[in-house]
Design an enzyme around this catalytic site. Structure first.
Site, PDB file in Angstrom:
ATOM      1  CE  LYS A  77      -4.428   4.672 -46.565  1.00 23.95           C
ATOM      2  NZ  LYS A  77      -3.480   4.854 -45.763  1.00 23.95           N
ATOM      3  CE1 TYR A 129      -7.652   6.316 -47.970  1.00 23.64           C
ATOM      4  CE2 TYR A 129      -9.360   4.413 -47.567  1.00 23.64           C
ATOM      5  CZ  TYR A 129      -7.982   5.274 -47.011  1.00 23.64           C
ATOM      6  OH  TYR A 129      -7.551   5.328 -45.605  1.00 23.64           O
ATOM      7  CD  GLU A 150     -13.658   2.495 -45.841  1.00 24.00           C
ATOM      8  OE1 GLU A 150     -13.884   2.286 -46.993  1.00 24.00           O
ATOM      9  OE2 GLU A 150     -14.196   2.911 -45.103  1.00 24.00           O
ATOM     10  CB  THR A 202      -8.033   1.994 -43.682  1.00 27.73           C
ATOM     11  OG1 THR A 202      -9.191   2.363 -43.713  1.00 27.73           O
ATOM     12  CG2 THR A 202      -7.556   1.454 -45.086  1.00 27.73           C
TER      13      THR A 202
HETATM   14  P1  NAP Z   1      -5.810  13.456 -43.386  1.00 23.77           P
HETATM   15  O1  NAP Z   1      -6.157  14.498 -42.290  1.00 23.77           O
HETATM   16  O2  NAP Z   1      -6.396  13.482 -44.857  1.00 23.77           O
HETATM   17  O3  NAP Z   1      -4.125  13.786 -43.820  1.00 23.77           O
HETATM   18  C1  NAP Z   1      -3.608  13.178 -44.851  1.00 23.77           C
HETATM   19  C2  NAP Z   1      -2.243  13.804 -44.902  1.00 23.77           C
HETATM   20  O4  NAP Z   1      -1.461  13.115 -46.257  1.00 23.77           O
HETATM   21  C3  NAP Z   1      -2.033  15.207 -44.999  1.00 23.77           C
HETATM   22  O5  NAP Z   1      -0.889  15.617 -44.170  1.00 23.77           O
HETATM   23  C4  NAP Z   1      -1.846  15.384 -46.568  1.00 23.77           C
HETATM   24  O6  NAP Z   1      -0.935  16.558 -46.581  1.00 23.77           O
HETATM   25  C5  NAP Z   1      -0.781  14.232 -46.598  1.00 23.77           C
HETATM   26  N1  NAP Z   1      -0.626  13.946 -48.171  1.00 23.77           N
HETATM   27  C6  NAP Z   1      -1.511  13.676 -48.957  1.00 23.77           C
HETATM   28  N2  NAP Z   1      -1.091  13.255 -50.059  1.00 23.77           N
HETATM   29  C7  NAP Z   1       0.391  13.676 -50.125  1.00 23.77           C
HETATM   30  C8  NAP Z   1       1.649  13.480 -51.081  1.00 23.77           C
HETATM   31  N3  NAP Z   1       1.317  13.281 -52.329  1.00 23.77           N
HETATM   32  N4  NAP Z   1       2.573  13.686 -50.364  1.00 23.77           N
HETATM   33  C9  NAP Z   1       3.029  14.188 -49.192  1.00 23.77           C
HETATM   34  N5  NAP Z   1       1.938  14.128 -48.256  1.00 23.77           N
HETATM   35  C10 NAP Z   1       0.484  13.898 -48.779  1.00 23.77           C
HETATM   36  O7  NAP Z   1      -5.748  12.008 -42.749  1.00 23.77           O
HETATM   37  P2  NAP Z   1      -5.807  11.393 -41.365  1.00 23.77           P
HETATM   38  O8  NAP Z   1      -7.232  11.192 -40.879  1.00 23.77           O
HETATM   39  O9  NAP Z   1      -4.899  11.941 -40.706  1.00 23.77           O
HETATM   40  O10 NAP Z   1      -5.269   9.824 -41.574  1.00 23.77           O
HETATM   41  C11 NAP Z   1      -3.781   9.621 -41.701  1.00 23.77           C
HETATM   42  C12 NAP Z   1      -3.698   8.242 -42.365  1.00 23.77           C
HETATM   43  O11 NAP Z   1      -4.409   7.166 -41.749  1.00 23.77           O
HETATM   44  C13 NAP Z   1      -4.001   8.410 -43.761  1.00 23.77           C
HETATM   45  O12 NAP Z   1      -2.895   7.313 -44.446  1.00 23.77           O
HETATM   46  C14 NAP Z   1      -5.472   7.598 -43.703  1.00 23.77           C
HETATM   47  O13 NAP Z   1      -5.822   7.065 -45.127  1.00 23.77           O
HETATM   48  C15 NAP Z   1      -5.259   6.706 -42.701  1.00 23.77           C
HETATM   49  N6  NAP Z   1      -6.475   6.305 -42.110  1.00 23.77           N
HETATM   50  C16 NAP Z   1      -7.114   7.188 -41.430  1.00 23.77           C
HETATM   51  C17 NAP Z   1      -8.498   6.948 -40.679  1.00 23.77           C
HETATM   52  C18 NAP Z   1      -9.073   7.841 -39.960  1.00 23.77           C
HETATM   53  O14 NAP Z   1     -10.411   7.643 -39.464  1.00 23.77           O
HETATM   54  N7  NAP Z   1      -8.897   9.025 -39.784  1.00 23.77           N
HETATM   55  C19 NAP Z   1      -8.731   5.230 -40.655  1.00 23.77           C
HETATM   56  C20 NAP Z   1      -7.945   4.585 -41.093  1.00 23.77           C
HETATM   57  C21 NAP Z   1      -6.876   4.839 -41.650  1.00 23.77           C
HETATM   58  P3  NAP Z   1      -1.860  17.969 -47.157  1.00 23.77           P
HETATM   59  O15 NAP Z   1      -2.202  18.558 -45.623  1.00 23.77           O
HETATM   60  O16 NAP Z   1      -0.380  18.801 -48.006  1.00 23.77           O
HETATM   61  O17 NAP Z   1      -2.925  17.415 -48.027  1.00 23.77           O
HETATM   62  O1  G4F Z   2     -16.631  10.021 -42.916  1.00 25.64           O
HETATM   63  P1  G4F Z   2     -16.429   9.204 -44.147  1.00 25.64           P
HETATM   64  O2  G4F Z   2     -16.308   9.982 -45.446  1.00 25.64           O
HETATM   65  O3  G4F Z   2     -15.486   8.255 -43.813  1.00 25.64           O
HETATM   66  P2  G4F Z   2     -15.176   6.891 -44.523  1.00 25.64           P
HETATM   67  O4  G4F Z   2     -15.490   6.601 -45.761  1.00 25.64           O
HETATM   68  O5  G4F Z   2     -15.506   5.679 -43.326  1.00 25.64           O
HETATM   69  O6  G4F Z   2     -13.525   6.685 -44.491  1.00 25.64           O
HETATM   70  C1  G4F Z   2     -12.698   7.339 -43.403  1.00 25.64           C
HETATM   71  O7  G4F Z   2     -12.349   6.320 -42.458  1.00 25.64           O
HETATM   72  C2  G4F Z   2     -11.621   5.145 -43.002  1.00 25.64           C
HETATM   73  C3  G4F Z   2     -11.375   4.166 -42.070  1.00 25.64           C
HETATM   74  O8  G4F Z   2     -12.587   3.337 -42.203  1.00 25.64           O
HETATM   75  C4  G4F Z   2     -10.364   5.667 -43.471  1.00 25.64           C
HETATM   76  F1  G4F Z   2      -9.653   4.580 -43.969  1.00 25.64           F
HETATM   77  C5  G4F Z   2     -10.392   6.855 -44.617  1.00 25.64           C
HETATM   78  O9  G4F Z   2      -9.149   7.468 -44.703  1.00 25.64           O
HETATM   79  C6  G4F Z   2     -11.317   8.046 -43.845  1.00 25.64           C
HETATM   80  O10 G4F Z   2     -10.695   8.514 -42.857  1.00 25.64           O
HETATM   81  O11 G4F Z   2     -17.862   8.379 -44.378  1.00 25.64           O
HETATM   82  C7  G4F Z   2     -18.397   7.493 -43.395  1.00 25.64           C
HETATM   83  C8  G4F Z   2     -19.710   6.744 -43.794  1.00 25.64           C
HETATM   84  C9  G4F Z   2     -19.784   6.368 -45.455  1.00 25.64           C
HETATM   85  O12 G4F Z   2     -20.397   5.323 -45.320  1.00 25.64           O
HETATM   86  C10 G4F Z   2     -20.371   7.547 -46.163  1.00 25.64           C
HETATM   87  O13 G4F Z   2     -21.148   6.818 -47.263  1.00 25.64           O
HETATM   88  O14 G4F Z   2     -20.647   8.117 -43.646  1.00 25.64           O
HETATM   89  C11 G4F Z   2     -21.492   7.888 -44.922  1.00 25.64           C
HETATM   90  N1  G4F Z   2     -22.061   9.214 -45.190  1.00 25.64           N
HETATM   91  C12 G4F Z   2     -23.189   9.780 -45.215  1.00 25.64           C
HETATM   92  N2  G4F Z   2     -23.398  11.076 -45.664  1.00 25.64           N
HETATM   93  C13 G4F Z   2     -21.007  10.443 -45.494  1.00 25.64           C
HETATM   94  C14 G4F Z   2     -21.956  11.457 -45.944  1.00 25.64           C
HETATM   95  N3  G4F Z   2     -19.740  10.576 -45.757  1.00 25.64           N
HETATM   96  C15 G4F Z   2     -19.176  11.827 -46.140  1.00 25.64           C
HETATM   97  N4  G4F Z   2     -18.071  11.944 -46.256  1.00 25.64           N
HETATM   98  N5  G4F Z   2     -20.145  12.910 -46.190  1.00 25.64           N
HETATM   99  C16 G4F Z   2     -21.570  12.907 -46.248  1.00 25.64           C
HETATM  100  O15 G4F Z   2     -22.275  13.509 -46.541  1.00 25.64           O
END
Ligand code: NAP
Ligand code: G4F
Length: 363
Positions: A156, A152, A130, A128
């Site tokens: 990671k 987090y 992050e 990520t």
């Molecule tokens: P998400 O929608 O939150 O999905 C997370 C998945 O992990 C769900 O299927 C969840 O299962 C599963 N999980 C959580 N804890 C578990 C456990 N103990 N054992 C088995 N499965 C478990 O996340 P996403 O947005 O698809 O992201 C996928 C991956 O990319 C994550 O690792 C995230 O940290 C990383 N990532 C995401 C972003 C982004 O912007 N989306 C960016 C960078 C990295 P349940 O449905 O059962 O909860």
């Molecule tokens: O949407 P966010 O919660 O995503 P964040 O923290 O960037 O994390 C996501 O992206 C990461 C990749 O960079 C992944 F690794 C991670 O698993 C996840 O998918 O927040 C984005 C930004 C933050 O700066 C937060 O402080 O939006 C700001 N924010 C402002 N108001 C808010 C809110 N975030 C959330 N969730 N809710 C609010 O009301």
């Protein structure tokens, strides 16, 4: 012979799109699910029952379940997407986050070694942006130093380094995709983009008065999840294991995302005030529809993410601009406008049915 993929996190946003993508490429896809008292398989419900799509119970916190499953499935590719993926929640549940997001990666690697698959099974780790955290340079690329800034991100970071370590120590094909934020109509409803698009749709249809957000100045490089899963696959199709930044190369603030989302929902916003007192006002009605709440501030916040996708573009041949920021916001708002309208119809039908049952009109 079909390639066999094992996806952890198959029920999540990325897991669902990746499953569709791999099935379309002719893979046999296996996914890990957890037992839950409520239905959480909405994103993959349409895939269940397909002949090459299989689900298995296991947990990232349970080594034995992972060892047994990897032995049974004999995957040629593992996509480790499972994580406690919400940054703010990681401040409330840091130990669980570390167990799943850090040690969980180690468990997958050891499950592969225990089953003697280290020469035949490639592993993709969902890393990520992050990791850049309290950023040390913009834009960020594969050489930018890491400075994790949440429990987090610290978890990671372990995942990133243990993948690299097993690549070098055991000559395993392990790669990290350093993915910047990617969103979609399947995004979890507490991430900022989906929270905004759902609220804009509800406010436009008179179902909600005001949306409360945290830091409006935070900058993100937002892409479309459907485009990003292709990169995960491309990373594992290279001749040599390597790590890649996946991003669009374009940055926007949370405020800009909200302004555009409300625009697509039919509401023009005017911003007034600063910091905790800032408000988003509906120009047509003068009503406050966005306000700031300290509840959504984080103890430490990452405020300047901006990715440089040059390596992915040149080495993977991937187009970072397949879906633009404007298209992404529009896709999400259109979806949520329809969802809110459909939820309303369903709730009216439920109310009518309850009344009819009470009056004995239907039995
Ligand atoms: P998400 O929608 O939150 O999905 C997370 C998945 O992990 C769900 O299927 C969840 O299962 C599963 N999980 C959580 N804890 C578990 C456990 N103990 N054992 C088995 N499965 C478990 O996340 P996403 O947005 O698809 O992201 C996928 C991956 O990319 C994550 O690792 C995230 O940290 C990383 N990532 C995401 C972003 C982004 O912007 N989306 C960016 C960078 C990295 P349940 O449905 O059962 O909860
Ligand atoms: O949407 P966010 O919660 O995503 P964040 O923290 O960037 O994390 C996501 O992206 C990461 C990749 O960079 C992944 F690794 C991670 O698993 C996840 O998918 O927040 C984005 C930004 C933050 O700066 C937060 O402080 O939006 C700001 N924010 C402002 N108001 C808010 C809110 N975030 C959330 N969730 N809710 C609010 O009301």
């Amino acid at each position: 012979m079909r390639s066999i993929a094992l996806i952890t996190g198959v029920t999540g946003q990325d897991g669902s799109y990746l499953s569709e993508f791999l099935l379309s490429k002719g893979y046999e896809v296996h996914g890990i699910i957890r037992r839950s008292s409520v239905d959480y398989r909405e994103r993959i419900a349409h895939l269940e029952g397909q002949p090459h799509f299989h689900l298995h119970y296991a947990d990232m916190g349970d080594s034995m379940s992972l060892v047994k499953l990897v032995g049974k499935v004999q995957p040629t590719e593992i996509y480790n997407l499972a994580a406690q993926s919400h940054v703010q929640v990681s401040f409330d549940a840091p130990e669980f986050t570390a167990d799943v997001d850090a040690v969980g990666v180690l468990r997958i690697l050891e499950a592969v070694r225990t089953n003697h698959l280290e020469k035949t099974c490639k592993i993709y780790q969902a890393s990520t942006s992050e990791l850049y955290g309290k950023v040390e340079e913009v834009p960020q690329n594969e050489k930018t130093p890491f400075h994790p800034y949440s429990p987090y991100a610290v978890a990671k970071l372990y995942g990133f380094w243990i993948i690299k370590e097993y690549r070098e120590a055991y000559d395993m094909f392990c790669c990290s995709g350093i993915l910047f934020n990617h969103e979609s109509e399947r995004r979890g409803e507490t991430f900022v983009t989906r929270k905004i698009t759902l609220a804009a749709a509800r406010i436009a249809q008179g179902k909600q008065d005001c949306l409360y957000l945290g830091n409006l100045d935070s900058l993100r490089d937002w892409g479309y999840a459907k485009d990003y899963v292709e990169c995960m696959w491309l990373i594992l199709q290279q001749d040599k294991p390597d790590d890649f930044v996946i991003a669009t190369g374009v940055q926007h603030t949370v405020r800009e995302f909200a302004t555009l989302a409300f625009h697509y929902a039919g509401i023009e916003l005017r911003w007034e005030g600063e910091g905790i007192n800032e408000k988003g006002i509906n120009v047509a009605t003068g009503k406050v529809v966005v306000a700031v709440s300290e509840d959504f501030y984080r103890p430490t916040d990452v405020v300047n993410l901006w990715g440089d996708p040059t390596k992915a573009r040149t080495q993977l041949g991937w187009n970072p601009q397949t879906t633009t920021f404007e298209q992404l916001v529009q896709i999400m708002v259109q979806h949520d406008m329809q969802k809110v309208a459909a939820d309303h119809v369903a709730s009216v039908m439920r109310t009518n049915l309850a009344e009819y049952l009470e009056k004995g009109v239907v039995k």
